[in-house]
Design an enzyme around this catalytic site. Sequence first.
Site, short mmCIF file in Angstrom:
data_model
loop_
_atom_site.label_atom_id
_atom_site.label_comp_id
_atom_site.label_asym_id
_atom_site.label_seq_id
_atom_site.Cartn_x
_atom_site.Cartn_y
_atom_site.Cartn_z
N CYS A 192 -1.90 9.31 2.87
CA CYS A 192 -1.48 8.70 1.52
C CYS A 192 -2.54 9.02 0.44
O CYS A 192 -2.00 9.13 -0.73
CB CYS A 192 -1.02 7.17 1.48
SG CYS A 192 -2.32 6.36 2.02
N GLU A 213 0.88 -1.20 -0.03
CA GLU A 213 0.12 -0.02 -0.04
C GLU A 213 1.03 1.40 0.00
O GLU A 213 1.55 1.70 1.07
CB GLU A 213 -0.90 0.06 1.17
CG GLU A 213 -2.03 -1.15 1.32
CD GLU A 213 -2.93 -1.23 0.16
OE1 GLU A 213 -2.83 -0.06 -0.34
OE2 GLU A 213 -3.75 -2.25 -0.11
#
Length: 530
Positions: free
Chosen positions: A261, A227
Amino acid sequence: MAAKVAIPEYAATALEVIPVVASNTRATFRSHKTKNVQWRITQLRKLYWAVEDYKAELAAALQKDLHKSEFEAVLSEIDWVKNQCLWMIAHVEQFAKDDKLGAPFVPATFSMMKFRVKKEPLGAVLIIGPYNYPVQLVLDPFIAAIAAGCTAVVKPSELCVATAMVIKDMIEKRLDPNAFAVVTGGIPETEALLNEKWDKIYFTGSAQVGTIIAKKAAETLTPVCLELGGRNPAFVTKNANLKLAARRLMWGKCLNAGQVCVSHNYVLIDKGSTAAFIEQLKATYKDMFPKGAKASPDLARIVNPRHFQRLKKMLDETRGKIVMGGELDESELFIEPTAVLVDSLDDSMMKEESFGPIFAIYSVHSLDQALAVASSVHRTPLALYTFGSKAENKKVLHEMTSGGATVNDSFFHGSVGTVPFGGVGDSGIGQTHGKAAFDSFTHQRTVAETPGWAEVILRVRYMPYDWGQLRFLQRMTGKKPNFDRNGHVVKGLGYWLAFLAGLGASGAKGALLRWIVLLASGYWYQSRRA
């Protein structure tokens, strides 16, 4: 509540202990105890109550590491994990069941073979967490690993030492110590973990570190779930609601001080709307921070001086104009939510991922230009956001690839923990959240069970080969295409019969249509004979 709680003193795990920890988790998995679904549910229940009982310690640790407010700690980290536990507890039995395979996957000829997919845990897994959400992004995949029946070693970020120690204390005291462990430390400890053989490595963090982990995992053919991040674009067209866009994008850059993010790195906006959008940003700022951002108890801080200097460097080197914010205070690791109007794709604000409360604004003449810019900046960002008309939003989703997307908001697609989430291309590999996370730690093993009496059907596979048997099998299982060599559908008798039959299946209308089909087929047969 949080300030009065004692937090364990930080200590890195001894390097010589790490091989023992890894070996224990592998041995526990080989004992098969984790394949018992009720055992998994019990561990998830224990984790739920551990998070609840350690709520004060977790909130205090998040305040110490990130200056994260207790409200934000509870909303985006602690309650998230508790809700994920409850959701997985409610669904894990269903997820772990075998899936029976019939039509259209298995031909009717082989239906007696009892084809099914058996959900097998992958084994002993390593979970390496990031610093920005050191509770949520460590425990969320951990929950999925438990549910899938894996044993796990968790490695929290060394940048959030207080949170790492609370998680270590919580997991090792409340869960099965032979199945689960926490390793603390920095690069040496991570390298020692990567030298061990794992059945999967789950990493959340930067693309740079993700590349290192993927290379190391490849040496032992270890699968990875990465990720990562990316320079995420936000599209604001001339048809957008500028007030709404400004408010929602500002939220995306203020939550956790923009250390998210999936937050936007830059805004691509119609040139004619730029000035009005900036005014709406300023109005939103005043609404969110009536006494200024620095005085707000709600705004988190940058995690450490190194990341503060990285963000400061982006602002120092920009050739753009700061149109909102701009205040910095290294003594408090404070960076004000800041917008910079730039006119070059080579600007520091466009070339680097900010991962903080700063973002660029870049004016464009059309949506086509905006899409071209976004594709050149980062072809496969982790997320994108689009504010415009229905047709414009559809165009953005159609023409721009991203891990996820939200229309008319900031990262709402990643705010619901039960829907799939993940990157694409160089923003990540694999998916997490909900069942997708369960599947990430699961091997789907196809099983077939052939009865002894089926030999008569299986004669075709034995030597000496018999062409007659093969032709019989082809008639039983083969299908003929309904298209020609140019890819065009051939609409012959079969097509029209199926079409007419599908128009009605019951009642007077259905009976009439079936008579029409019969008459049509009779007419066709007579004409063919003639």
